[in-house]
Design an enzyme around this catalytic site. Structure first.
Site, PDB file in Angstrom:
ATOM      1  N   CYS A 390       0.834  -1.206   0.000  1.00 44.75           N
ATOM      2  CA  CYS A 390       0.000   0.000   0.000  1.00 44.75           C
ATOM      3  C   CYS A 390       0.869   1.257   0.000  1.00 44.75           C
ATOM      4  O   CYS A 390       1.494   1.577  -1.004  1.00 44.75           O
ATOM      5  CB  CYS A 390      -0.976  -0.043   1.170  1.00 44.75           C
ATOM      6  SG  CYS A 390      -2.347   1.127   1.005  1.00 44.75           S
ATOM      7  N   HIS A 518      -3.478  -5.157  -0.061  1.00 45.39           N
ATOM      8  CA  HIS A 518      -3.035  -5.685   1.240  1.00 45.39           C
ATOM      9  C   HIS A 518      -3.044  -7.212   1.215  1.00 45.39           C
ATOM     10  O   HIS A 518      -4.026  -7.848   1.606  1.00 45.39           O
ATOM     11  CB  HIS A 518      -3.947  -5.175   2.359  1.00 45.39           C
ATOM     12  CG  HIS A 518      -3.756  -3.743   2.692  1.00 45.39           C
ATOM     13  ND1 HIS A 518      -2.888  -3.306   3.670  1.00 45.39           N
ATOM     14  CD2 HIS A 518      -4.311  -2.627   2.154  1.00 45.39           C
ATOM     15  CE1 HIS A 518      -2.923  -1.982   3.734  1.00 45.39           C
ATOM     16  NE2 HIS A 518      -3.773  -1.543   2.820  1.00 45.39           N
ATOM     17  N   GLU A 520      -1.671  -9.257   3.155  1.00 46.53           N
ATOM     18  CA  GLU A 520      -1.701  -9.864   4.490  1.00 46.53           C
ATOM     19  C   GLU A 520      -3.099 -10.315   4.895  1.00 46.53           C
ATOM     20  O   GLU A 520      -3.263 -11.237   5.704  1.00 46.53           O
ATOM     21  CB  GLU A 520      -1.133  -8.899   5.539  1.00 46.53           C
ATOM     22  CG  GLU A 520      -1.970  -7.665   5.832  1.00 46.53           C
ATOM     23  CD  GLU A 520      -1.642  -6.471   4.944  1.00 46.53           C
ATOM     24  OE1 GLU A 520      -1.892  -5.325   5.368  1.00 46.53           O
ATOM     25  OE2 GLU A 520      -1.162  -6.692   3.814  1.00 46.53           O
TER      26      GLU A 520
END
EC number: 6.3.4.2
Length: 563
Positions: A390, A518, A520
């Site tokens: 990001c 993102h 994750e």
């Protein structure tokens, strides 16, 4: 009543309500997620909800220092970080129906009042707010789940949680005791001065629930050490819970992913199924046990420097930390995460030199950007593996424009509206947006990877879908893009129409990947994200190339970490 029961047994999903007592941050999210995994392993389809008592409509505008990470679902809802635990442990797909706050509930009720929905009636907490909460419980049934787990935030006795607890009490009465299970998570503290465990706080906590008409079926006791049987029997007696339904949940030393195994030993899932009058199917063993072994007995070791803005609170980057651990398990390695404050790196560049790999996470605002850029430059020039996420990707583009192309004022318009080289700019659809909450580019979007990119090799696909949370993007100005690509910054991924740049990378580098999304949020212990596994693999190779053997941590190191 008999007809209602018959109808419920045919179509009514079962509900588990998880409450907390004594103190906050006891780990209701981990406990709920672990139970969901155990029930799923026995063949039941599960769905999960988190109900938070704060008055924000969602946590999207809250400071990371106060709330921690904002977890984003596929359907673009900003939620509590506990939903990350739900997805990682139980493998469930959370959605907007998984997250409710007092703010969202009250906002809905007040909107209905303005529309005349209540026909001139006096709007009150009971029945209007509690009815809205019960509707939230029912909305989860649309998932088609057999069992729905509802975690109620806050602590028993807090005024903020009362409407949710009252709604849960009413809900049990409406759907039937056989269709509900109340689990109360409490703390049994150890007093060093007295040299003993204390059950009184738990007794008082259960008393708070009983005062409002909730009688827990199961008591889960968080503790630092083993609770003697006489203490468990005492809790059963004073809390009016069956002795076999008082469960010990002792702290795990090595990995949080060992919690499901420990709760299974305590037969928590069996007690729940008994309460819900459900069949006890044989447990389907997955690779979970082997994953825990990899997490607790790694063969190798490496260090990843996390250069962030909010490192004072670990929960601000919760999913990043977890994704690194997943990648470690995939590489049979212990990943030591060294958190470095980006602003400190501006003053002391040496802080990053011991790292085998570098990760630049997301964030907002100009603070620390120069430190992030310094870390990126170090990684680029010294061939240190790097992953930018990001804001991390935006900083990669800014650093490349400044230090490779020589555009010294290159910047994002978020930080400098007057820059002559706005390589990062506000997205067109964001330029007329005035409100902050829920207005970013949120949720899952498709991405097309370049066929010859390292990213495509990592994903083993040219078409992917990832979750986003941002307003600014790589500037689509054709001249900027052309010059950056010509200088060696490869556009590795774009939106399907090619207009939005989603990934960049460097070719002549062991590992330099940066993404606007993102990753994750989609990493799981059983399915680690390729961008993180790639980073850890490259870091281990980097350590080996530097003459440092990437062996497992010594016993001394392990003991130090355990403390």
């Amino acid at each position: 009543m008999a007809k209602a029961t018959a109808k419920n047994s045919a179509k009514q999903p079962k509900y588990i309500f998880i409450t907390g007592g004594v103190v906050s941050s006891l780990g209701k999210g981990i406990t709920s997620a672990s139970l969901a995994l155990l029930l799923k392993s026995r063949g039941y389809k599960v769905f999960m909800q988190k109900l938070d008592p704060y008055l924000n409509v969602d946590p999207g505008t809250m400071s990371p220092y106060q709330h921690g990470e904002v977890f984003v679902t596929d359907d673009g809802y900003e939620t509590d970080l506990d939903l990350g635990h739900y997805e990682r442990f139980a493998g469930v797909q959370c959605s907007k129906a998984s997250s409710y706050t007092s703010g969202r509930i009250y906002s809905s009720v007040l909107s209905k009042e303005r529309a005349g929905h209540y026909l001139g009636g006096t709007v009150q907490v009971i029945p209007h707010i509690t009815n809205e909460i019960k509707d939230a419980f029912r909305s989860a049934a649309e998932s088609g789940a057999d069992i729905i787990l509802c975690e109620i935030g806050g602590v028993a006795g807090d005024i903020e949680s009362l409407p949710f607890l009252e709604a849960a009490r009413q809900f049990r009465f409406e759907v039937g005791v056989e269709n509900t299970c109340f689990i109360h998570l409490t703390l049994v503290p150890y007093l060093k001065a007295a040299g003993e465990l204390k059950t009184k706080p738990s007794q008082h906590s259960v008393a708070e629930l009983r005062n409002i008409g909730i009688f827990p079926d199961i008591l889960v006791c968080r503790t630092e050490m083993h609770i003697p049987q006489e203490h468990l029997d005492k809790l059963a007696l004073f809390c009016n819970v069956k002795p076999e339904c008082v469960i010990e949940e002792k702290d795990v030393k090595d990995s949080v992913y060992a919690v499901p195994r420990e709760l299974s030993k305590q037969e928590l899932d069996l007690r729940v199924l008994e309460q819900l009058h459900l069949s006890v199917h044989p447990i389907v063993h997955s690779e979970w046990d082997s994953l825990v072994k990899k997490a607790t007995q790694p063969k190798y070791e490496c260090t990843i420097a996390l250069v962030g803005k909010y490192i004072a609170i670990r929960d601000a980057y919760k999913s990043v930390h977890e994704a690194l651990q997943h990648a470690g398990m995939a590489n049979n390695a212990k990943v030591n995460v060294e958190c470095i404050e980006a602003e400190e790196l501006e003053k002391n560049p040496k802080l990053i030199k011991k790292a085998d790999g570098i990760l630049i996470p997301g964030g907002f605002g100009s603070r620390g950007v120069n430190g992030k850029c310094a870390a990126i430059r170090y990684a680029r020039e010294n061939k240190v593996p790097l992953l930018g996420i990001c804001l991390g990707m935006q900083c990669c583009v800014i650093e490349f424009a400044r230090d490779v192309l020589g555009w010294k004022d290159a910047n994002s318009t978020e930080f400098d509206e007057n820059t002559t080289h706005p390589v990062i700019d506000l997205m067109d659809e964001q330029k007329n947006v005035t409100e902050k909450g829920g207005t970013m580019r949120l949720g899952a979007y498709p991405c097309k990877l370049a066929k010859d990119s390292n990213a495509a090799k990592l994903y083993k696909s040219e078409k992917i879908s990832e979750r986003h949370r941002h307003r600014y993007e790589f500037n689509y100005n054709s001249e900027f893009r052309k010059e950056l690509e010509k200088a060696g910054l490869k556009i590795a991924g774009t939106s399907p129409d090619g207009k939005l740049v989603e990934m960049v990378e460097l070719k002549n580098h062991p590992y330099f990947e940066a993404c606007q999304f993102h990753p994750e949020f989609k990493s799981r212990p059983t399915d680690p994200h390729p961008l993180f596994t790639g980073l850890v693999k490259a870091a281990l190779e980097q350590k080996k190339a530097n003459g440092k053997k990437p062996t497992a941590p010594s016993e001394k190191t392990k003991k130090t970490k355990t403390k």
